[in-house]
Design a protein around this motif. Structure first.
Motif, short mmCIF file in Angstrom:
data_model
loop_
_atom_site.label_atom_id
_atom_site.label_comp_id
_atom_site.label_asym_id
_atom_site.label_seq_id
_atom_site.Cartn_x
_atom_site.Cartn_y
_atom_site.Cartn_z
N TYR A 85 34.78 9.03 -0.33
CA TYR A 85 35.35 9.28 1.01
C TYR A 85 34.22 9.66 1.96
CZ TYR A 85 37.70 11.48 4.89
OH TYR A 85 38.09 11.81 6.17
N TYR A 86 33.37 10.60 1.53
CA TYR A 86 32.29 11.04 2.43
C TYR A 86 31.18 10.01 2.55
CZ TYR A 86 34.65 15.39 3.30
OH TYR A 86 35.59 16.32 3.71
N ASN A 87 31.04 9.12 1.56
CA ASN A 87 30.11 7.99 1.74
C ASN A 87 30.57 7.14 2.92
OD1 ASN A 87 28.07 8.26 -0.15
ND2 ASN A 87 29.29 7.40 -1.80
N LEU A 117 31.13 8.60 10.80
CA LEU A 117 32.18 8.68 11.83
C LEU A 117 32.43 10.13 12.24
CD1 LEU A 117 34.80 6.01 10.78
CD2 LEU A 117 33.89 6.31 13.08
N TYR A 118 32.40 11.03 11.27
CA TYR A 118 32.56 12.46 11.57
C TYR A 118 31.46 12.90 12.54
CZ TYR A 118 35.99 13.95 7.99
OH TYR A 118 37.11 14.18 7.24
N GLU A 119 30.23 12.55 12.21
CA GLU A 119 29.11 13.00 13.06
C GLU A 119 29.22 12.40 14.45
OE1 GLU A 119 25.08 13.43 11.86
OE2 GLU A 119 25.58 13.45 9.75
N TYR A 120 29.63 11.14 14.49
CA TYR A 120 29.77 10.48 15.79
C TYR A 120 30.89 11.13 16.61
CZ TYR A 120 32.33 7.28 18.77
OH TYR A 120 33.07 6.78 19.80
N GLY A 121 32.02 11.39 15.94
CA GLY A 121 33.21 11.81 16.69
C GLY A 121 33.37 13.32 16.83
N TRP A 122 32.65 14.10 16.00
CA TRP A 122 32.98 15.53 15.94
C TRP A 122 31.75 16.43 16.02
CZ3 TRP A 122 37.90 16.98 16.44
CH2 TRP A 122 38.26 18.29 16.13
N GLY A 123 30.64 15.97 15.45
CA GLY A 123 29.43 16.80 15.41
C GLY A 123 29.03 17.08 13.97
N HIS A 177 34.91 20.84 10.59
CA HIS A 177 36.11 21.66 10.46
C HIS A 177 36.79 21.82 11.81
CE1 HIS A 177 34.11 25.17 12.30
NE2 HIS A 177 33.06 24.83 11.59
N PHE A 178 38.03 22.31 11.76
CA PHE A 178 38.77 22.61 12.99
C PHE A 178 38.47 24.05 13.40
CE2 PHE A 178 41.25 19.11 11.12
CZ PHE A 178 41.24 18.25 12.20
N CYS A 179 39.07 24.51 14.49
CA CYS A 179 38.83 25.89 14.92
C CYS A 179 39.91 26.29 15.92
CB CYS A 179 37.45 26.01 15.57
SG CYS A 179 37.26 25.02 17.05
N VAL A 199 39.92 22.12 -0.51
CA VAL A 199 41.12 21.28 -0.58
C VAL A 199 40.82 19.99 -1.37
CG1 VAL A 199 40.65 20.09 1.62
CG2 VAL A 199 42.99 20.25 0.79
N HIS A 200 39.54 19.64 -1.51
CA HIS A 200 39.19 18.44 -2.28
C HIS A 200 39.29 18.67 -3.79
CE1 HIS A 200 37.99 16.21 1.26
NE2 HIS A 200 37.13 17.13 1.62
N ALA A 201 39.55 19.90 -4.19
CA ALA A 201 39.66 20.18 -5.64
C ALA A 201 40.93 19.56 -6.21
CB ALA A 201 39.68 21.69 -5.86
N ARG A 235 35.91 10.86 22.38
CA ARG A 235 35.76 10.14 21.11
C ARG A 235 36.86 10.49 20.12
NH1 ARG A 235 29.49 11.28 20.07
NH2 ARG A 235 29.79 12.91 21.59
N MET A 236 37.51 11.65 20.34
CA MET A 236 38.54 12.09 19.39
C MET A 236 39.94 11.62 19.80
SD MET A 236 37.69 16.04 19.48
CE MET A 236 36.07 16.69 19.70
N THR A 237 40.09 11.27 21.06
CA THR A 237 41.43 10.97 21.57
C THR A 237 41.96 9.63 21.05
OG1 THR A 237 40.50 9.82 23.45
CG2 THR A 237 40.96 12.18 23.74
N GLY A 257 39.90 6.97 22.48
CA GLY A 257 38.61 6.89 21.78
C GLY A 257 38.77 6.20 20.44
N ARG A 258 39.85 6.54 19.73
CA ARG A 258 40.09 5.95 18.41
C ARG A 258 40.38 4.45 18.52
NH1 ARG A 258 44.72 8.81 15.73
NH2 ARG A 258 44.71 10.78 16.82
N THR A 259 41.17 4.07 19.57
CA THR A 259 41.48 2.65 19.77
C THR A 259 40.18 1.89 20.06
OG1 THR A 259 43.54 3.38 20.70
CG2 THR A 259 43.00 1.07 21.03
#
Ligand SMILES: CC(C)=CCC[C@@H](C)[C@H]1CC[C@H]2C3=C(CC[C@]12C)[C@@]1(C)CC[C@H](O)C[C@@H]1CC3
Length: 428
Positions: free
Chosen positions: A131-133, A138-144, A148-150, A256-258, A366-368, A371-373
């Protein structure tokens, strides 16, 4: 091989499968003869007070490092997520896509069985690693770089809010200068860098994905933090650290990946010094979740598929797991239930009205949905013209579907990504 005729001559044209199959074979585990890209062996079991909890996948760090090199190559050094996404090896990418999506393709909530869920948990480590491969860029592009959330407050920028969430956990966990701290499931090290700077502690990041470790190590060096931070490859269900090695342990939206929470919590308990504290932001279904309700199952499955999760459980099960591991629970609270003016999920829900400054616009767009479309069409186009490997669009679509599941789960009060638990390993 697929055969076709050209000028009365039989020509063998390699299909993607004929290229990918040898690559899969290269990553066969000689010790088990299983394709360890996906399968597991029962060589070890996690134990809680001598009761077996769950069978563990056999680890093979050399194989994972070789696969990381084959797939990601020099993209480990790319400046940003999108740039990194374009320079993958297309055959290795196909392997990662097959190995991840075999767990979810054609699986529907209507027909999901316990056996489907169990099959996923048996391959928890490969599932999450692949999954992380696929998702890290995409995470770095879209989130930083903090995955995680906050919680958000009025007038606070997106990155300020992310950092505050990390500071809060560091404070609740009692992390102090000079402590030896473990970050379980550290991603590319965004939280570890922030908490190291905030507390002056020494932090070891544990991660099962070699690509994330490379990127985390590189970012730490860039910020001059190599002396304070190190990143170690490993499965958090079977850590290589000796008993009683850390003063404190934290985990941010990672355990949660456990395959079973009691397994990872027991390992954390083992490596924590007596009297040491563990703080976690856990992803859990709320106790309103009913597995016999199709809509609920649909939401849970969308979250699992879009986020590399083999088996998500409820708040009650999370609390039972931490106690079963031996911890004394000091505090537990669903932070999503705080009376905040802005909901935690606003970014992925595309609710631009909550944006706090024009500076946030670039990040937030990028998150909206829009952005996703854009990403959906753009990755499709890049695949068609051969600039991005096949599977890039499928991954982006799965993440978007997962995001919809998260928002639906939040709005129906079925899911939280910030169940805070602070627990102590009793002193001897
Ligand atoms: C998977 C776990 C346990 C934690 C990660 C939490 C979040 C950082 C991610 C959950 C959903 C992700 C999505 C994106 C970034 C990272 C998450 C918020 C995107 C915004 C990345 C850019 C894509 O085009 C859309 C993604 C939607 C989901």
């Amino acid at each position: 091989m697929d055969i076709f005729f050209r000028r009365k001559q039989i020509v063998r044209r390699p299909t993607l499968n004929s290229v990918v199959a040898p690559l899969k074979a290269r990553f066969l585990d000689s010790r088990t003869s299983n394709s360890v890209l996906g399968f597991f062996s029962f060589n070890k079991l996690t134990m809680v007070s001598s009761k077996p909890v769950v069978p563990l996948e056999k680890e093979d760090h050399a194989r994972d490092a070789a696969f990381m090199k084959a797939l990601h190559g020099k993209s480990t050094d790319a400046a940003g997520g999108f740039a990194a996404m374009l320079s993958k090896d297309k055959n290795a990418k196909q392997v990662a896509v097959d190995e991840y999506f075999k767990h979810f393709d054609n699986k529907r909530a209507e027909t999901e069985t316990d056996a489907d869920r169990e099959a996923r948990t048996k391959e928890y480590a490969s599932l999450t690693r692949h999954y992380y491969n696929l998702a890290t860029d995409l995470y770095e592009y879209g989130w930083g770089q903090s995955f995680h959330f906050c919680r958000y407050s009025i007038g606070e920028s997106f990155y300020q809010a992310i950092a505050r969430h990390e500071h809060y956990l560091a404070m609740k966990t009692g992390i102090q200068a000079g402590m030896k701290v473990l970050d379980v499931g550290c991603g590319v090290g965004g939280p570890a860098r922030e908490i190291a700077k905030f507390t002056d502690a020494h932090i070891t990041g544990l991660n099962n994905n070699d690509y994330q470790i490379e990127r985390a190590t590189r970012y730490a060096a860039k910020e001059g933090l190599s002396g304070q931070l190190k990143f170690v490859k490993g499965d958090f269900m079977q850590m290589s650290f000796p008993d009683n090695s850390f003063d404190a342990v934290y985990a941010i939206e990672a355990t949660v990946h456990a395959p079973k929470l009691v397994g990872v919590y027991s390992e954390i308990y083992r490596v924590l010094k007596p009297g040491g504290t563990f703080g976690v932001y856990e992803w859990l279904m709320t106790d309103k979740y009913d597995n016999n309700n199709l809509e609920h199952r649909d939401i849970r499955l969308a979250i699992e598929e879009g986020n590399g999760i083999s088996n998500m459980v409820t708040i009650s099960e999370g609390l039972a797991a931490i106690k079963e591991a031996g911890f004394e629970l000091l505090h537990h609270e669903d932070l999503a239930k705080r009376d905040d003016p802005i909901p935690w999920y606003w970014g992925i829900a595309g609710e631009v009205k909550y944006m706090q400054s024009y500076w946030d616009l670039f990040t937030v767009l990028r998150m909206t949905h829009a952005g996703r479309t854009a990403v959906h069409h753009f990755t499709g186009l890049l695949e068609t013209i051969g600039l991005a490997p096949k599977g890039t669009k499928k991954t982006a679509d799965a993440l978007a579907k997962g995001a919809d599941g998260l928002v639906a789960g939040a709005k129906k009060d079925l899911f939280t990504p910030m169940y805070l638990m602070v627990a102590r390993k009793p002193a001897n």
